[in-house]
Design an enzyme around this catalytic site. Structure first.
Site, mmCIF file in Angstrom:
data_model
loop_
_atom_site.group_PDB
_atom_site.id
_atom_site.type_symbol
_atom_site.label_atom_id
_atom_site.label_comp_id
_atom_site.label_asym_id
_atom_site.label_seq_id
_atom_site.Cartn_x
_atom_site.Cartn_y
_atom_site.Cartn_z
ATOM 1 N N GLY A 210 -8.372 -7.310 4.378
ATOM 2 C CA GLY A 210 -9.238 -7.594 5.513
ATOM 3 C C GLY A 210 -8.592 -8.336 6.654
ATOM 4 O O GLY A 210 -9.236 -8.620 7.654
ATOM 5 N N CYS B 71 7.720 -40.330 -17.410
ATOM 6 C CA CYS B 71 6.288 -40.575 -17.618
ATOM 7 C C CYS B 71 5.550 -40.957 -16.338
ATOM 8 O O CYS B 71 4.434 -41.442 -16.390
ATOM 9 C CB CYS B 71 6.069 -41.662 -18.669
ATOM 10 S SG CYS B 71 6.746 -43.268 -18.213
ATOM 11 N N ARG C 280 -3.394 2.846 8.628
ATOM 12 C CA ARG C 280 -3.726 1.601 7.938
ATOM 13 C C ARG C 280 -2.503 0.700 7.821
ATOM 14 O O ARG C 280 -1.381 1.174 7.685
ATOM 15 C CB ARG C 280 -4.255 1.881 6.519
ATOM 16 C CG ARG C 280 -5.481 2.756 6.441
ATOM 17 C CD ARG C 280 -5.808 3.061 4.986
ATOM 18 N NE ARG C 280 -6.880 4.013 4.823
ATOM 19 C CZ ARG C 280 -8.160 3.690 4.668
ATOM 20 N NH1 ARG C 280 -8.516 2.419 4.678
ATOM 21 N NH2 ARG C 280 -9.083 4.617 4.517
ATOM 22 N N SER D 70 12.626 -44.172 -20.690
ATOM 23 C CA SER D 70 11.498 -43.450 -20.105
ATOM 24 C C SER D 70 11.462 -43.774 -18.620
ATOM 25 O O SER D 70 11.323 -44.944 -18.241
ATOM 26 C CB SER D 70 10.180 -43.855 -20.774
ATOM 27 O OG SER D 70 9.101 -43.166 -20.193
ATOM 28 N N LYS E 18 0.833 -1.210 0.000
ATOM 29 C CA LYS E 18 0.000 0.000 0.000
ATOM 30 C C LYS E 18 0.867 1.259 0.000
ATOM 31 O O LYS E 18 0.650 2.192 -0.776
ATOM 32 C CB LYS E 18 -0.918 -0.007 1.225
ATOM 33 C CG LYS E 18 -1.949 1.122 1.231
ATOM 34 C CD LYS E 18 -2.679 1.192 2.564
ATOM 35 C CE LYS E 18 -3.506 -0.026 2.849
ATOM 36 N NZ LYS E 18 -4.732 -0.070 2.036
ATOM 37 N N HIS F 275 -4.541 -48.238 -7.758
ATOM 38 C CA HIS F 275 -5.297 -48.515 -8.981
ATOM 39 C C HIS F 275 -6.361 -47.451 -9.217
ATOM 40 O O HIS F 275 -6.480 -46.894 -10.324
ATOM 41 C CB HIS F 275 -5.940 -49.907 -8.899
ATOM 42 C CG HIS F 275 -6.791 -50.249 -10.081
ATOM 43 N ND1 HIS F 275 -8.145 -49.952 -10.120
ATOM 44 C CD2 HIS F 275 -6.504 -50.826 -11.266
ATOM 45 C CE1 HIS F 275 -8.645 -50.359 -11.282
ATOM 46 N NE2 HIS F 275 -7.660 -50.894 -11.993
#
Length: 914
Positions: free
Chosen positions: A128, A856, A119, A789, A50, A480
């Site tokens: 808030g 993967c 503030r 992979s 602010k 699973h």
């Protein structure tokens, strides 16, 4: 109508006066406070968001009521010492004196009293969460001066009343209703409302408020305005550690040690007259991202009146008719702020007697949909670069956009009855069904179904495919149910130990109640919560602008993104969402249909070669049809097909009734079938007869699959005139001879088809790296492999020694006790598993420079994991179709972030979602 508290007709001159009156700060003691004219938007760490933005607006020449910032440095010192230092007190007094000089007003005395607001303002917006005090500087004397100068009793004494109430509530936690009761008491005695109060009436109200204050606070309301100011500054500092602020920081990952700044600013009054008011606006619609002013305005009110909801404001658009000059000024300022900050702004303003003043601006919170639209529009408007656009989208936004979610207003009316692991995101409602067959029957009747099981098995696929959601009481994130549901894009919660599921009795017990078959529940797969009853949902989708952003992401990412999928539906989903191809097609998932499951069981239970041959012929025909459909969907896009991987016993039922049914269907003796199934059952199936070990013991299976793949590729290549290069992946290799043997089997099968058909095509044979030993001998394996992979699920399981199906029993405790930083099945373990991956990829590419390397496993769509994977010699990641867009974004952001760090440039990530 009397005195105007500020006059900004010559804003530039005002700033010059403010700056000149405070030039001495640069060569003096000031280091804990900053005048607005001395700061800028880049000092957020010191001035808070602010304060930095008030400084920036001041320097832009906007009509900002002047003031100064008490820095976060001062806050952190206070939180340690629990008192304001003498240096800070001296600086604040000096700043107030400077403010008196600039404004021509006096603090606590004189004919024209200076009033200020106090503030909070942390580095990151925490709307808030912390405290504000308005109208500070009023006391029994100054209120009379204000009343005389403004000729407005209701304004002066109403402001004083508000100060006592806010001060009492913020500093001493006095309930606001106690003050309201005091005010109503006077109205009841007088017989009329505050609009008609005389001076005596107002004096009575103030006296009543002061009595409430003294009774609750144990002291009189402070009349010394500096006492008010210092107490208020302390209150804001203390509010950094209030409960709601702590919770907010935890939810939004804001560090606890930042502290908050305090903004002390000359008051302007939206409650001054009928031509006054206050408002909050966004420079674009925060829900949709549409350009144009969006917000609310409340006449004759102060900002807290909008926040509290005590009165209903009007749409900001109404100002165009009622105050056209103010509205046009707001539009001009909004455009200026957007261009300056290069983002949608959330602005607070006050109109005092038809004069507009800007009280705050900040990057506005927005929905994921709005965030995408705003980022792309700003990029198209050339306000931000492509890299900046990419940084403004959070991965979680995409997940929310792609999956249905519960409507927040409706969700707030429901309490969760149970929670588990959020295995597959989305939100769904349906009636509870406890069996797969029951789910199928209910779905065929048009019912929406939630399949509720202790755990699922391949046999349950018939029910899973028709269910809106799947819930299991057992199992982990790679169980699973979790893996299959994610692949299908079905909402799923697993490991829900709050539910005791009695499948036979068709009931599930939870704390406080029982779920029976047919009861309606709502499942949130994004946070793992279960609710009673129906909750409304909002649909997810990939917008045109998101697709365009992701296309830009692909240009900046080093890693390519592939999809996991083996059905035409999943493959299409992956490609539509931008996958470069399929990085993992699991052939075992192709055997879930009843007829194929029966054939696989016949194969497993076959007693002679003739039975094996005939069954394999049937399965090959089915598999070939699958591969034809896959290749026709992908055409020239690559596809990596993993040969059969799971233990054979997983295809066999375990319950007596199911075994009896199986025996009848294949015309075998029940006792023989039961004995055979028992013999195949393994103590530790993840380490048993699976993967390449099937090729060693039953080579006919892999031979059949390779023949089906090659025949399908030839057929589609010729029919569509495309160059299909199948990638055949052999799972669970642990020693070099396994790969040599399995590759030879694949080559022999392919060559047999080439010789038989007289047609030939290119193909690749590679392996899934999921055994720690495979990482150690990766250079040897690379001699026979065209690609690697990484199957990170099994590699994690075997590296840690954690069963991925049972880890949910202890991993929550490990995480709670900080024995592990993350669930290693969800976030890659970089020190152990990651080190093995780095070793394997590096050694593999050194031995075979043409080796393609991918990932993967589950971590292929996880941001933290991709951050690490992007540093490895890896070419791509592969994930479920619904995570492809998210992975594309993460890969681009990761590459941009790492390049920025390499060049010593700060990478700014987004934090603007509502």
């Amino acid at each position: 109508m009397g005195h105007k508290f500020l006059d900004f007709l010559n804003v530039t001159r005002y700033i010059e006066i403010a700056a000149n009156s405070m030039t001495h700060w640069r060569n003096s003691m000031f280091n804990l406070t900053y005048a607005f004219a001395e700061g800028n938007k880049d000092l957020r760490d010191i001035l808070g968001g602010k304060g930095a933005n008030l400084s920036e607006m001041t320097n832009l020449g906007l009509p900002v009521p002047q003031g100064f910032v008490v820095s976060t440095v001062a806050c952190r010192a206070y939180l340690k010492a629990h008192e304001l230092t003498d240096d800070l007190v001296t600086e604040i007094r000096s700043r107030v004196s400077d403010l008196e000089t600039v404004t021509g007003k006096t603090f606590g005395h004189g004919a024209d009293p200076l009033l200020v607001s106090v503030r909070s303002g942390a580095k990151f917006s925490m709307p808030g969460m912390m405290d504000t005090i308005l109208n500070l500087g009023l006391n029994d004397v100054t209120v009379q001066r204000v009343a005389q100068r403004t000729e407005n009793l209701a304004f002066a004494y109403g402001s004083y009343r508000r100060l006592i109430q806010m001060f009492g509530n913020v500093v001493f936690e006095i309930d606001i209703k106690d003050f309201n009761e005091a005010s109503h008491k006077v109205e009841n005695v007088r017989g009329y409302g505050s609009a008609n109060f005389t001076r005596q009436d107002w004096l009575l109200v103030i006296e009543q408020y002061k009595q409430v204050f003294q009774a609750q606070a144990g002291q009189e309301f402070p009349q010394d305005v500096y006492d008010q100011l210092f107490i208020a500054v302390e209150a804001v500092f203390k509010s950094w550690d209030n409960d709601r602020a702590k919770v907010y920081r935890q939810l939004h990952n804001i560090p606890d040690d930042l502290g908050t700044a305090v903004n002390i600013q000359q008051m302007v009054f939206g409650n001054y007259s009928k031509d006054s008011g206050t408002g909050v606006m966004f420079t674009r619609n925060p829900a949709t991202g549409a350009p144009g002013l969006f917000g609310e305005y409340l006449s004759q009110a102060q900002g807290e009146d909008i926040v509290s909801g005590a009165r209903t404001p009007d749409p900001i658009a109404n100002l165009e008719a009622s105050k056209p000059q103010v509205y046009q000024q707001l539009k001009t300022i909004a455009e200026k702020l957007e261009k300056h900050y290069q983002d949608m702004q959330d602005v607070e303003f006050t109109v005092e007697d038809n004069h507009l003043y800007m009280l705050q601006t900040r990057n506005g919170k927005r929905t994921p949909n709005a965030a995408v639209n705003i980022a792309y529009d700003l990029y198209e408007e050339k306000l931000i670069s492509a890299q900046e656009m990419i940084s403004r989208i959070e991965p979680g936004m995409i997940e929310q956009l792609l999956h249905p979610s519960f409507l927040a207003s409706d969700l707030a009316k429901h309490d969760s009855i149970a929670s588990g692991l959020p295995a597959s995101p989305g939100a769904a409602t349906g009636e509870v069904i406890f069996t797969a067959q029951g789910a199928k029957v209910a779905a065929e009747k048009g019912h929406h179904v939630v399949l509720l099981r202790n755990e699922t098995s391949p046999e349950d696929i018939v029910g899973m495919t028709v269910s809106e959601a799947v819930v299991t009481s057992r199992g982990g994130m790679t169980s699973h149910a979790a893996v299959v549901a994610r692949g299908m894009g079905t909402c799923c919660v697993v490991g829900c130990q709050d539910l005791q599921v009695d499948e036979a009795g068709a009931v599930a017990h939870y704390a406080g109640g029982v779920l029976k078959e047919g009861d309606i529940i709502s499942v949130d797969g994004t946070n793992g919560k279960i609710y009673l009853g129906t909750i409304k949902t909002t649909a997810g989708s990939v917008s045109d602008k998101l697709n365009k952003i992701l296309a830009v992401c692909d240009k900046y990412a080093r890693l390519q993104v592939f999809g996991n999928g083996e059905t035409v539906k999943d493959i299409r989903e992956a490609i539509v969402k931008g996958a470069r191809g399929i990085g993992l097609a699991r052939t075992e998932h192709m055997f879930f249909q009843p007829d194929r499951l029966k054939a696989m069981r016949q194969l497993i239970l076959a007693e002679n070669d003739a039975d094996i041959t005939s069954t394999l012929a049937y399965i090959k025909g089915e598999q070939k049809g699958d591969f034809v459909a896959m290749f026709e969907t992908l055409l020239d896009k690559p596809c990596t097909i993993r040969l059969l991987d799971p233990p054979l016993h997983e295809f066999l039922p375990t319950k007596e009734a199911d075994l009896q049914q199986l025996a009848q269907s294949i015309h075998k003796d029940y006792n023989w079938v039961a004995a055979k199934a028992a013999a195949l059952r393994e103590v530790n199936p993840m380490l048993g007869l699976r993967g390449v070990r099937l090729a060693v013991t039953l080579p006919q299976i892999y031979q059949m699959q390779v023949e089906a793949i090659i025949e399908a590729a030839i057929l589609v290549s010729e029919a569509h005139q495309v160059n299909i290069i199948p990638e055949i992946m052999i799972p669970l290799i642990g020693v070099t001879p396994e790969l040599e043997m399995a590759k030879k089997l694949c080559v022999d099968a392919a060559e047999g088809i080439f010789e038989k058909t007289g047609k030939r095509l290119d193909y690749k044979v590679g392996t899934m790296i999921e055994m720690p030993r495979a990482c150690l001998i990766a250079d040897e394996l690379a001699q026979d492999a065209d690609f690697f992979s990484f199957g990170t699920n099994d590699l994690t399981q075997l590296t840690f020694g954690y069963s991925r199906d049972d880890a949910h029993k202890f991993l929550p405790t490990y995480l709670e006790d900080h024995l592990l930083p993350n669930d290693p099945f969800q976030v890659l373990d970089t020190k152990g598993v990651g080190a093995l991956m780095n070793m394997a990829a590096t050694k593999g590419k050194a031995a075979n420079p043409k080796l393609k390397v991918g990932v993967c496993g589950e971590v292929g769509g996880n941001a933290e994991s991709i951050e690490f994977i992007n540093t490895l010699p890896v070419d791509y990641v592969s994930c479920s179709p619904f995570r492809v867009p998210q992975a594309r974004l993460i890969c681009a952001q990761t590459q941009l972030r790492q390049e920025a760090e390499k060049n010593g440039v700060e990478y700014k990530a987004s934090s603007v979602t509502a």
